[in-house]
Design an enzyme around this catalytic site. Structure first.
Site, short mmCIF file in Angstrom:
data_model
loop_
_atom_site.label_atom_id
_atom_site.label_comp_id
_atom_site.label_asym_id
_atom_site.label_seq_id
_atom_site.Cartn_x
_atom_site.Cartn_y
_atom_site.Cartn_z
CG HIS A 364 -1.81 -1.22 1.23
ND1 HIS A 364 -2.39 -1.72 2.36
CD2 HIS A 364 -2.15 -2.07 0.23
CE1 HIS A 364 -3.06 -2.81 2.05
NE2 HIS A 364 -2.93 -3.04 0.77
NE ARG A 471 -5.48 0.13 -10.39
CZ ARG A 471 -4.49 0.47 -11.22
NH1 ARG A 471 -3.94 1.65 -11.15
NH2 ARG A 471 -4.06 -0.39 -12.13
NE ARG A 507 -10.70 -1.23 -10.56
CZ ARG A 507 -9.45 -1.69 -10.69
NH1 ARG A 507 -9.06 -2.22 -11.83
NH2 ARG A 507 -8.61 -1.60 -9.69
CD GLU A 606 -9.65 -6.31 -14.81
OE1 GLU A 606 -8.52 -5.98 -14.42
OE2 GLU A 606 -10.65 -6.31 -14.07
CG ASP A 630 -6.09 -8.59 -13.31
OD1 ASP A 630 -5.40 -9.42 -12.69
OD2 ASP A 630 -6.67 -7.64 -12.75
CB CYS A 677 -7.04 1.40 -17.95
SG CYS A 677 -7.97 0.03 -17.28
C1 PEP Z 1 -5.51 -4.19 -14.85
O1 PEP Z 1 -5.71 -5.34 -14.45
O2 PEP Z 1 -4.87 -3.95 -15.88
C2 PEP Z 1 -6.02 -3.03 -14.11
C3 PEP Z 1 -5.94 -1.82 -14.62
O3 PEP Z 1 -6.52 -3.24 -12.90
P1 PEP Z 1 -5.63 -3.52 -11.61
O4 PEP Z 1 -4.21 -3.29 -11.97
O5 PEP Z 1 -6.12 -2.59 -10.56
O6 PEP Z 1 -5.93 -4.96 -11.32
MG MG Z 2 -7.22 -5.68 -12.93
#
Ligand code: PEP
Ligand code: MG
Length: 747
Positions: A364, A471, A507, A606, A630, A677
């Protein structure tokens, strides 16, 4: 242990203190000390070896060995009996040194005539400083009493070393904490920074290791234990008894304060002439050295509890708390073993850089550092023992390197790097308000990723057209308890205010996998990345998601609202989530709240499965955003959190690009707005290829917008597209080499 040996030991410590107080130079002081110890212990030899650098020990003073060998004889860590003491941080006591395992003959010292050997480590809180040795001709093992006495002396020597007693004029040893040190860690956040050290938890310095009145010291020790107990009780009362971390402290306190062993050893140290704080530190050092040896997780945890408790005791005894009177420098680089996100946020943007001894890339604290765009290096071994408040320091977040007290060549090279980065920043600033328009006339929309209030000033500074991914879980992660709906309404409203009409894609909560809320019961899952996370939690236990949706609708207060659901793997998950939004809207309407003038509801793509969902899914969603982090881990079946495999597969792998291109085509068939993203959107070459295969909206870290825009504005996407297609026809594994070559040709 006899009273006689106690008083003998106190006498010796008294003389050591006199030697300290006298104004003889560092080397003479060391010589005097070896004389005193040999005299008091009745041994022919006493020698002090100190570390020259982390791997080399040097004979720095001796009584009994050949004086010519001083500052000549050196050994590597682990080499010979002395090296063995240093490496293990443990005593070596033998009647027959020459035939002991590891004995190394050093002809220049003339030591082969000494049969017995007793070596104890000179260490301070797990930091190895050197080795103290006594030797005699007579073949005998030293008694337990003698070992103990030497350990107490070594403790005092450690404190003296720390205080710089052996350095300065006339000393052949340059002071610790004055030499330059380079520490290699891991990148947490890119960027370079120069500044001065600010220790999150300042080192406690024991200035009076020796005390005359053991009764008084014992009393001080007991008072400190009592004060510690009262402190722990207060802390528990304040946290209403529920905080896990506080409960752990309490448990450790109960265990050790009641442990006869710990108290007894400290009382014995005091009887030998140490002050109460020196006694605490001596036992703490022993525990730290043991911690390095033990493998057992439970035992390690207990030793680390003891460490924490000792720190608290030291602060009480020395009166050195968080307030040490030191002033934070103007250009602070924060050094800590570890730090929580809330504490880091408190420091905020005034930090120039952060170096953590532990920490992790996904922690974090790292998330916060990224939000604040502060260069961060994690896993920087020994940094908390090497650095002192105010030290000059340079942090290279790109390479994961830290230069502490750097010498001139490093300083000038590093400053050049900072200057180049500043130049690049200027270049980016000059195109901030220009579009990311390529040479072939395509305009790419660049948005930023965010999650904390701290991110929002970047919206203006970076030239982002909006927030492509907010996020929301970060707000949940940096707290100690579940936020209330009213708090969420306030936060989301502030985000929309700060965006000043620019689009923000909220999100919904993406927890599970690597994102574990400290106040939610952890789920032991065999494979959390494939487990109960994100939308799966939201649909199975809709309470939190409903609260969030309601908060978003209210925060909008009539303004347009964009909501995105994470980790949708099949069509009906989106349908169900969308139904939740409809229900929330109906509820808000009934309660008489004003509704957003427009609502867009999208999904993150994802998982590969979603790319093959039926056309009606593509028609039903208002937009899609590829979560490349992901998607890539599932496409290659390579865990994004696993250091061993996370860099194994290239994003520019032709199969992966072909897959993404297919998603672009499917979206084009149904006119579904699409963005990307994941982290790759912020890497210029990756961004260029994504644009070349048809992506028109990219969302990235604010700091990446400049570099990405700069490259896009200088590129012709048709040419890149051709390079990708040629690579595909040739059967290349990755298009990276071909693209790099093309970029080189472009200069
Ligand atoms: C991703 O998975 O690319 C994404 C933007 O979400 P996170 O990194 O928060 O899982
Ligand atoms: Mg993700």
């Amino acid at each position: 242990m006899s009273d006689q040996s106690d008083s003998e030991s106190r006498k010796l410590l008294g003389r050591l203190r006199d030697a300290m107080a006298s104004d003889i130079a560092g080397q003479a002081r060391l010589d005097r000390i070896t004389q005193l110890i040999a005299g008091s212990m009745g041994t022919e030899v006493c020698s002090i070896y100190l570390f020259r650098d982390p791997e080399t020990l040097e004979l720095c003073a001796t009584q009994g060995l050949n004086k010519e060998a001083v500052h000549q004889t050196r050994m590597r860590l682990g080499e010979g009996l002395v090296g063995r003491v240093a490496r293990r941080g443990q005593v070596v006591n033998t009647a027959d040194a020459p035939s002991s395992k590891g004995f190394r003959y050093m002809p220049e010292t003339g030591e082969e005539i000494y049969s017995s050997f007793l070596g104890v480590p000179i260490q301070r809180l797990g930091e190895k400083l050197g080795v103290l040795v006594v030797q005699s001709k007579q073949a005998r093992e030293y008694s337990e009493d003698e070992v103990y006495a030497l350990e107490v002396v070594a403790m005092v020597l450690a404190e003296m070393t720390e205080l710089g007693a052996f350095t300065g004029e006339g000393a052949a040893l340059s002071a610790r904490h004055q030499q330059s040190v380079m520490v290699r860690g891991t990148t947490g956040q890119e960027g370079a920074a120069e500044g001065h050290v600010w220790l999150h938890e300042p080192r406690v310095v024991v200035t009076n290791p020796i005390a005359d009145d053991p009764h008084r010291e014992r009393e001080r020790l007991h008072q400190a234990v009592e004060e510690l107990r009262v402190g722990v009780d207060k802390m528990l009362a304040a946290s209403a008894g529920g905080d896990k971390e506080h409960l752990q402290v309490l448990e450790a306190y109960r265990m050790f304060a009641n442990s006869k062993g710990w108290m007894r050893r400290m009382e014995e140290d005091i009887a030998r002439g140490l002050s109460a704080e020196a006694a605490v530190e001596k036992e703490q050092s022993t525990a730290r050295a043991r911690m390095e040896q033990v493998q057992d997780a439970y035992l390690r945890e207990r030793l680390s509890d003891l460490d924490d408790l000792s720190n608290r005791m030291l602060r009480i005894l020395t009166g050195q708390g968080a307030e040490t009177g030191a002033e934070m420098p103007d250009d602070p680089i924060l050094i800590a073993r570890n730090i929580g996100p809330a504490e880091l946020l408190e420091y905020g943007r005034k930090l120039k850089g952060i170096v953590l001894e532990d920490g992790s890339v996904g922690s974090h604290a790292a998330i916060v550092a990224r939000a604040l765009a502060i260069p961060l290096v994690v896993h920087a071994g020994r940094i908390t023992t090497e650095a002192l408040n105010g030290d000059h320091i340079m942090v290279d977040g790109d390479q994961g390197l830290v230069h502490l007290r750097p010498d001139d060549t490093v300083v000038s090279a590093f400053r050049e790097k900072i200057a180049m980065q500043a130049q690049a920043q200027e270049r980016y600033a000059s195109i901030k308000d220009k579009p990311a328009e390529t040479l072939c006339g395509k305009v790419i929309n660049l948005h930023m990723n965010a999650g904390l209030m701290a991110d929002l000033p970047s919206l203006e500074g970076s030239g982002a057209e909006g927030v492509g991914l907010f996020r929301t879980e970060l707000q949940f992660l940096v707290r100690n308890q579940m936020p209330k709906r009213t708090e969420l309404v306030e936060i989301y409203a502030r985000v929309m205010d700060a965006a000043k009409g620019k689009r923000v894609v909220f999100r919904t909560l993406d927890i599970g996998s690597d994102k574990v809320l400290p106040y939610m019961k952890p789920n032991d899952e065999p494979n959390p990345a494939l487990g109960w996370r994100a939308i799966r939690v939201g649909l199975d236990k809709p309470g939190v998601m409903r609260m969030q949706l309601q908060a978003l609708l209210r925060a909008a207060g009539g303004r347009p609202l964009t909501i995105m659901f994470p980790f949708v793997a099949q069509f009906d998950e989106y349908t169900q989530a969308r139904a939740e939004v409809d229900k929330a809207i109906a509820r808000e309407e009934k309660l008489g709240h004003v509704l957003p003038e427009k609502i867009e509801i999208g999904a993150m793509l994802e998982t590969p499965s979603l790319a093959f969902s039926p056309p009606k899914f593509f028609r039903e969603v208002d937009f899609l955003s590829i979560g490349g982090n992901d998607l890539k881990q599932f496409f290659f079946a390579a865990d994004r959190e696993n250091e061993r495999v996370r860099r194994r597969y290239d994003t520019l792998n032709v199969s992966f690009l072909t897959f993404i291109e297919r998603i672009v085509e499917r979206c084009a068939e149904t006119d579904t707005p699409l963005s990307f993203c994941g982290e790759d959107a912020g890497r210029p070459i990756e961004a260029l290829c994504l644009a070349a295969i048809g992506l028109r909206t990219l969302s990235m870290r604010p700091a990446s917008i400049g570099p990405v825009k700069s490259l896009l504005r200088r590129s012709n996407l048709d040419e890149v597209r051709k390079i990708i297609s040629d690579a595909r026809h040739r059967g290349d594994q990755s298009v990276r080499p071909a693209v790099m070559e093309w970029l080189r040709q472009q200069g």
